[in-house]
Design a protein around this motif. Structure first.
Motif, PDB file in Angstrom:
ATOM      1  N   LEU A 172     -42.865 -23.081 -32.460  1.00  0.00           N
ATOM      2  CA  LEU A 172     -42.199 -23.007 -31.159  1.00  0.00           C
ATOM      3  C   LEU A 172     -41.293 -21.781 -31.074  1.00  0.00           C
ATOM      4  O   LEU A 172     -41.315 -21.038 -30.086  1.00  0.00           O
ATOM      5  CB  LEU A 172     -41.393 -24.276 -30.903  1.00  0.00           C
ATOM      6  CG  LEU A 172     -42.179 -25.505 -30.430  1.00  0.00           C
ATOM      7  CD1 LEU A 172     -41.252 -26.711 -30.313  1.00  0.00           C
ATOM      8  CD2 LEU A 172     -42.854 -25.235 -29.090  1.00  0.00           C
ATOM      9  N   SER A 173     -40.493 -21.563 -32.112  1.00  0.00           N
ATOM     10  CA  SER A 173     -39.576 -20.417 -32.088  1.00  0.00           C
ATOM     11  C   SER A 173     -40.339 -19.113 -32.146  1.00  0.00           C
ATOM     12  O   SER A 173     -39.968 -18.133 -31.480  1.00  0.00           O
ATOM     13  CB  SER A 173     -38.583 -20.506 -33.253  1.00  0.00           C
ATOM     14  OG  SER A 173     -39.257 -20.437 -34.507  1.00  0.00           O
ATOM     15  N   LEU A 174     -41.421 -19.070 -32.926  1.00  0.00           N
ATOM     16  CA  LEU A 174     -42.226 -17.857 -33.030  1.00  0.00           C
ATOM     17  C   LEU A 174     -42.836 -17.496 -31.686  1.00  0.00           C
ATOM     18  O   LEU A 174     -42.842 -16.324 -31.283  1.00  0.00           O
ATOM     19  CB  LEU A 174     -43.332 -18.062 -34.076  1.00  0.00           C
ATOM     20  CG  LEU A 174     -44.142 -16.832 -34.497  1.00  0.00           C
ATOM     21  CD1 LEU A 174     -43.249 -15.812 -35.194  1.00  0.00           C
ATOM     22  CD2 LEU A 174     -45.287 -17.239 -35.418  1.00  0.00           C
ATOM     23  N   ALA A 175     -43.320 -18.516 -30.963  1.00  0.00           N
ATOM     24  CA  ALA A 175     -43.963 -18.270 -29.678  1.00  0.00           C
ATOM     25  C   ALA A 175     -42.950 -18.007 -28.571  1.00  0.00           C
ATOM     26  O   ALA A 175     -43.075 -17.042 -27.811  1.00  0.00           O
ATOM     27  CB  ALA A 175     -44.837 -19.471 -29.301  1.00  0.00           C
ATOM     28  N   LEU A 176     -41.913 -18.846 -28.491  1.00  0.00           N
ATOM     29  CA  LEU A 176     -40.980 -18.749 -27.372  1.00  0.00           C
ATOM     30  C   LEU A 176     -40.086 -17.526 -27.461  1.00  0.00           C
ATOM     31  O   LEU A 176     -39.626 -17.014 -26.432  1.00  0.00           O
ATOM     32  CB  LEU A 176     -40.131 -20.017 -27.287  1.00  0.00           C
ATOM     33  CG  LEU A 176     -40.914 -21.290 -26.943  1.00  0.00           C
ATOM     34  CD1 LEU A 176     -39.984 -22.492 -26.881  1.00  0.00           C
ATOM     35  CD2 LEU A 176     -41.638 -21.122 -25.605  1.00  0.00           C
ATOM     36  N   ARG A 177     -39.832 -17.026 -28.674  1.00  0.00           N
ATOM     37  CA  ARG A 177     -39.043 -15.801 -28.799  1.00  0.00           C
ATOM     38  C   ARG A 177     -39.774 -14.638 -28.138  1.00  0.00           C
ATOM     39  O   ARG A 177     -39.177 -13.838 -27.406  1.00  0.00           O
ATOM     40  CB  ARG A 177     -38.784 -15.494 -30.270  1.00  0.00           C
ATOM     41  CG  ARG A 177     -37.920 -14.253 -30.493  1.00  0.00           C
ATOM     42  CD  ARG A 177     -37.773 -13.934 -31.966  1.00  0.00           C
ATOM     43  NE  ARG A 177     -36.977 -14.947 -32.657  1.00  0.00           N
ATOM     44  CZ  ARG A 177     -37.466 -15.876 -33.464  1.00  0.00           C
ATOM     45  NH1 ARG A 177     -38.787 -15.945 -33.670  1.00  0.00           N
ATOM     46  NH2 ARG A 177     -36.685 -16.735 -34.061  1.00  0.00           N
ATOM     47  N   LEU A 178     -41.068 -14.533 -28.409  1.00  0.00           N
ATOM     48  CA  LEU A 178     -41.873 -13.470 -27.815  1.00  0.00           C
ATOM     49  C   LEU A 178     -42.025 -13.691 -26.310  1.00  0.00           C
ATOM     50  O   LEU A 178     -41.799 -12.770 -25.511  1.00  0.00           O
ATOM     51  CB  LEU A 178     -43.246 -13.424 -28.492  1.00  0.00           C
ATOM     52  CG  LEU A 178     -44.278 -12.451 -27.917  1.00  0.00           C
ATOM     53  CD1 LEU A 178     -43.762 -11.021 -27.986  1.00  0.00           C
ATOM     54  CD2 LEU A 178     -45.604 -12.591 -28.666  1.00  0.00           C
ATOM     55  N   PHE A 179     -42.382 -14.905 -25.925  1.00  0.00           N
ATOM     56  CA  PHE A 179     -42.577 -15.207 -24.508  1.00  0.00           C
ATOM     57  C   PHE A 179     -41.315 -14.962 -23.695  1.00  0.00           C
ATOM     58  O   PHE A 179     -41.343 -14.343 -22.625  1.00  0.00           O
ATOM     59  CB  PHE A 179     -43.026 -16.663 -24.352  1.00  0.00           C
ATOM     60  CG  PHE A 179     -42.824 -17.221 -22.972  1.00  0.00           C
ATOM     61  CD1 PHE A 179     -43.671 -16.869 -21.942  1.00  0.00           C
ATOM     62  CD2 PHE A 179     -41.772 -18.088 -22.704  1.00  0.00           C
ATOM     63  CE1 PHE A 179     -43.485 -17.378 -20.655  1.00  0.00           C
ATOM     64  CE2 PHE A 179     -41.573 -18.604 -21.441  1.00  0.00           C
ATOM     65  CZ  PHE A 179     -42.428 -18.243 -20.405  1.00  0.00           C
ATOM     66  N   GLY A 180     -40.175 -15.452 -24.191  1.00  0.00           N
ATOM     67  CA  GLY A 180     -38.931 -15.364 -23.444  1.00  0.00           C
ATOM     68  C   GLY A 180     -38.518 -13.940 -23.150  1.00  0.00           C
ATOM     69  O   GLY A 180     -38.109 -13.613 -22.022  1.00  0.00           O
ATOM     70  N   ASN A 181     -38.634 -13.061 -24.137  1.00  0.00           N
ATOM     71  CA  ASN A 181     -38.221 -11.677 -23.932  1.00  0.00           C
ATOM     72  C   ASN A 181     -39.145 -10.937 -22.969  1.00  0.00           C
ATOM     73  O   ASN A 181     -38.670 -10.169 -22.118  1.00  0.00           O
ATOM     74  CB  ASN A 181     -38.175 -10.939 -25.281  1.00  0.00           C
ATOM     75  CG  ASN A 181     -36.941 -11.265 -26.081  1.00  0.00           C
ATOM     76  OD1 ASN A 181     -35.888 -10.663 -25.904  1.00  0.00           O
ATOM     77  ND2 ASN A 181     -37.058 -12.236 -26.971  1.00  0.00           N
ATOM     78  N   ILE A 182     -40.452 -11.152 -23.087  1.00  0.00           N
ATOM     79  CA  ILE A 182     -41.385 -10.450 -22.199  1.00  0.00           C
ATOM     80  C   ILE A 182     -41.327 -11.028 -20.790  1.00  0.00           C
ATOM     81  O   ILE A 182     -41.381 -10.292 -19.800  1.00  0.00           O
ATOM     82  CB  ILE A 182     -42.820 -10.537 -22.761  1.00  0.00           C
ATOM     83  CG1 ILE A 182     -42.852 -10.030 -24.208  1.00  0.00           C
ATOM     84  CG2 ILE A 182     -43.767  -9.718 -21.901  1.00  0.00           C
ATOM     85  CD1 ILE A 182     -42.279  -8.631 -24.376  1.00  0.00           C
ATOM     86  N   PHE A 183     -41.167 -12.345 -20.682  1.00  0.00           N
ATOM     87  CA  PHE A 183     -41.038 -12.976 -19.372  1.00  0.00           C
ATOM     88  C   PHE A 183     -39.776 -12.503 -18.664  1.00  0.00           C
ATOM     89  O   PHE A 183     -39.775 -12.243 -17.451  1.00  0.00           O
ATOM     90  CB  PHE A 183     -41.027 -14.498 -19.535  1.00  0.00           C
ATOM     91  CG  PHE A 183     -40.925 -15.251 -18.243  1.00  0.00           C
ATOM     92  CD1 PHE A 183     -42.009 -15.339 -17.395  1.00  0.00           C
ATOM     93  CD2 PHE A 183     -39.736 -15.870 -17.874  1.00  0.00           C
ATOM     94  CE1 PHE A 183     -41.918 -16.037 -16.194  1.00  0.00           C
ATOM     95  CE2 PHE A 183     -39.634 -16.566 -16.689  1.00  0.00           C
ATOM     96  CZ  PHE A 183     -40.732 -16.651 -15.839  1.00  0.00           C
TER      97      PHE A 183
END
Length: 241
Positions: A172-183
């Protein structure tokens, strides 16, 4: 003021143009952007394989060799010389792919083809791929019994916490860290678009450059965390030194 409110209502970050495939609703913009990034990465790899030289390397070759050398150094430091097959290739590919996906935000077509890493439907499978590969590599290296016994260390009653951390918190942290910044970058572009047209180019250009920098950092962090997870799963202090 009413024009500003109306423009603000038109900001719809996170929405995608969708289609139906085998009875499922899919985000077509994410699929197209992912294919574009994949073609660029594959084309770059083929180009480097054919044009690589020991003489006077090009700038692209120097950048690729620097990336590969950094990954190999991290792998050697964390896992020793007996690294699982494909780890270096996986991490180099992940970095290049995520970087290109993130940098699609710099193109004028961002409103039609946003960076696919701003869609959880891509970052979740990427994180899942890493976690599954890490566990498979750990089991192959240490055996299932020895590998899963680390959940009980240092105390057996901590095993549920270790299990949740390994199979839920990490992906979750691996995915959401990337998603959150690009979003968030997409939201900023939408907010900047509310500015008057005669000054829009200046903040937009500055943000695009900053967005590309953030995209590179996020690709690096995702790759580095992947290397750390592999090191924890298969690393050996005796082999690393």
């Amino acid at each position: 003021m009413s024009d500003y409110v109306l423009a603000a209502e038109d900001i719809t970050p996170g929405q995608h143009w969708t289609g139906s495939l085998f009875g499922l609703t899919v985000n077509l913009d994410t699929i197209i952007a992912t294919l574009i990034a994949s073609v660029i990465v594959c084309g770059f790899g083929i180009y480097m394989a054919r044009r690589a030289t020991k003489g006077k390397p090009s700038g692209l070759q120097v950048a690729f060799e620097a990336l590969t050398g950094w990954v190999q150094g991290q792998v050697r430091e964390g896992m020793g010389f007996r690294t699982p097959r494909g780890v270096v290739g996986l991490c180099v590919t992940l970095f290049a792919f995520i970087l290109i996906c993130n940098w699609l935000a710099a193109l004028p077509s961002e409103h039609w083809i946003p960076p696919p890493t701003a869609d959880v439907n891509l970052v979740y499978p990427m994180a899942l791929l890493v976690i599954v590969w890490v566990n498979v590599a750990g089991i192959r290296k240490n055996g299932a019994k020895r590998y899963f016994s680390h959940f009980t260390k240092p105390y057996a009653f901590l095993a549920p916490i270790e299990f949740i951390t390994q199979y839920f918190s990490r992906p979750l942290s691996l995915a959401l860290r990337l998603f959150g910044n690009i979003f968030a970058g997409g939201i900023m572009v939408s907010v900047i678009a509310l500015m008057p047209a005669y000054i829009l180019w200046a903040p937009n250009a500055a943000w695009k450059l900053f967005d590309m920098f953030i995209g590179a950092i996020q690709a690096l962090i995702f790759t580095l965390l992947t290397l750390i997870y592999f090191s924890e799963a298969v690393g050996s202090e005796n082999e690393a030194h």
